[in-house]
Design an enzyme around this catalytic site. Sequence first.
Site, short mmCIF file in Angstrom:
data_model
loop_
_atom_site.label_atom_id
_atom_site.label_comp_id
_atom_site.label_asym_id
_atom_site.label_seq_id
_atom_site.Cartn_x
_atom_site.Cartn_y
_atom_site.Cartn_z
N GLU A 35 -6.66 -18.16 24.07
CA GLU A 35 -5.33 -18.67 24.43
C GLU A 35 -5.45 -20.18 24.65
O GLU A 35 -6.42 -20.65 25.26
CB GLU A 35 -4.83 -17.99 25.71
N ASN A 64 -0.54 -11.78 19.30
CA ASN A 64 0.74 -11.78 20.01
C ASN A 64 1.28 -13.21 20.02
O ASN A 64 1.33 -13.87 21.06
CB ASN A 64 0.53 -11.26 21.44
N CYS A 117 29.74 -8.01 33.52
CA CYS A 117 29.32 -9.27 34.14
C CYS A 117 30.51 -10.20 34.21
O CYS A 117 31.09 -10.55 33.17
CB CYS A 117 28.20 -9.91 33.33
N CYS A 159 24.10 -13.57 27.28
CA CYS A 159 23.89 -12.16 26.90
C CYS A 159 24.86 -11.81 25.78
O CYS A 159 25.97 -11.32 26.03
CB CYS A 159 24.07 -11.24 28.10
N CYS A 200 29.33 -17.89 31.14
CA CYS A 200 27.97 -17.76 30.62
C CYS A 200 28.00 -16.76 29.46
O CYS A 200 28.48 -15.64 29.62
CB CYS A 200 27.03 -17.25 31.71
N CYS A 237 7.87 -10.87 18.89
CA CYS A 237 9.22 -10.94 19.45
C CYS A 237 10.22 -11.44 18.42
O CYS A 237 11.37 -11.74 18.75
CB CYS A 237 9.23 -11.84 20.69
N GLN A 271 5.23 -11.47 30.28
CA GLN A 271 6.47 -10.91 29.71
C GLN A 271 7.57 -10.83 30.77
O GLN A 271 7.31 -10.61 31.95
CB GLN A 271 6.21 -9.52 29.15
N CYS A 326 23.50 -13.08 39.10
CA CYS A 326 23.32 -12.46 37.78
C CYS A 326 22.68 -11.08 37.93
O CYS A 326 21.66 -10.91 38.61
CB CYS A 326 22.45 -13.35 36.90
#
Length: 370
Positions: free
Chosen positions: A258, A302, A3, A14, A11, A329, A208, A85
Amino acid sequence: MDCVHYFSGRCRSCALMGQPYAAQVSEKERSVRALLPASVTWAPSITGPEHGFRNKAKMVVTGTVAAPVLGIADRAGVGVDLRDCGLYEPDLGNSFDVLARFVTLAGVTPYDVGERRGELKYLLVTVAPGGALMARFVLRSTESLLRIRKHLPALLAWLPQLAVVSVNLQPEHKAVLEGPEEIVLHGESLTMRVNGLDLHLRPQSFFQTNTEIAAALYRQVADWVAEAAPNRMWDLYCGVGGFALHCAAPDREVVGVEVSAEAIASARLSAAALPGALEFVAADATAWAQRQVTAAELVVVNPPRRGTGTELAGWLECSGVETVVYSSCNATTLARDLEQMPSLVPMRARLLDMFPQTPHYEVVTLLRRR
């Protein structure tokens, strides 16, 4: 993956960029396994493409009306254009130039954080399998709303795959992505077809980031639920209902909970075409569970990165629920929550690499009461 933005220092989002993909996954596996009991049986990790996988973009808008910059802002507030990107799905990446052209046409001034003036703070864009798009303009006020409405036919002609266009109002000068008020200008929901099911995604609904890995996550949870064969199941923090909808069965009562009313509206729309007793409730997951007289046999949780928290973990521990499927996560908060429910023993787990090039992941764990 290479990248130019990362290696030039423009940037650094990542953090694992430049590392071989197999090494990235191996390190995630090592760190996650270290946080869970050694007795857990691990299935092979699920991976997908290491680029071209993101189905959503959260683009900071800087620059000028004539030359808007879509991407991120550096520490000095200077915009870094990330329209090229390599993480974005192609159909998503191809929309950015058109949306930037529309900003110019409609005369929507990018927001200047330092000066606290301007209108357009973010562009939030999501792509569905098949290429349909949702575009949301996050504005400081309604100053440019009439111009956006006026020129919307041009945008729809340039991007006929736009299924939903909306404006979100975020008047506060703080690092909050969006505000509570959403004004829908075109369409109603974006249809995300996953594993043969149509999940309807309305503005302000969560889905997601990686559709392929999300589909694998839903399949894994559905397999575990099928093995347990509960008559009653709850899906807490259900979002647009992905787990609940995948686990629906003619002889099963399923309730999804939710806090987001928009997500629940999305889930109800999806549920209309499915068998079984499916109910979706807009409520705080912890408060709702605590109000129930009896618990379901199986509960899927979740939660966001912060985890379920002590209250819900404590309720699960004392509830009599036989099986919990915990999708996380953040394995650090997962491990903390597990300490609060020692009667629910982690039996199986699987890592899903939802976020290649970053240290982030999804891990799903099957717990059974001892």
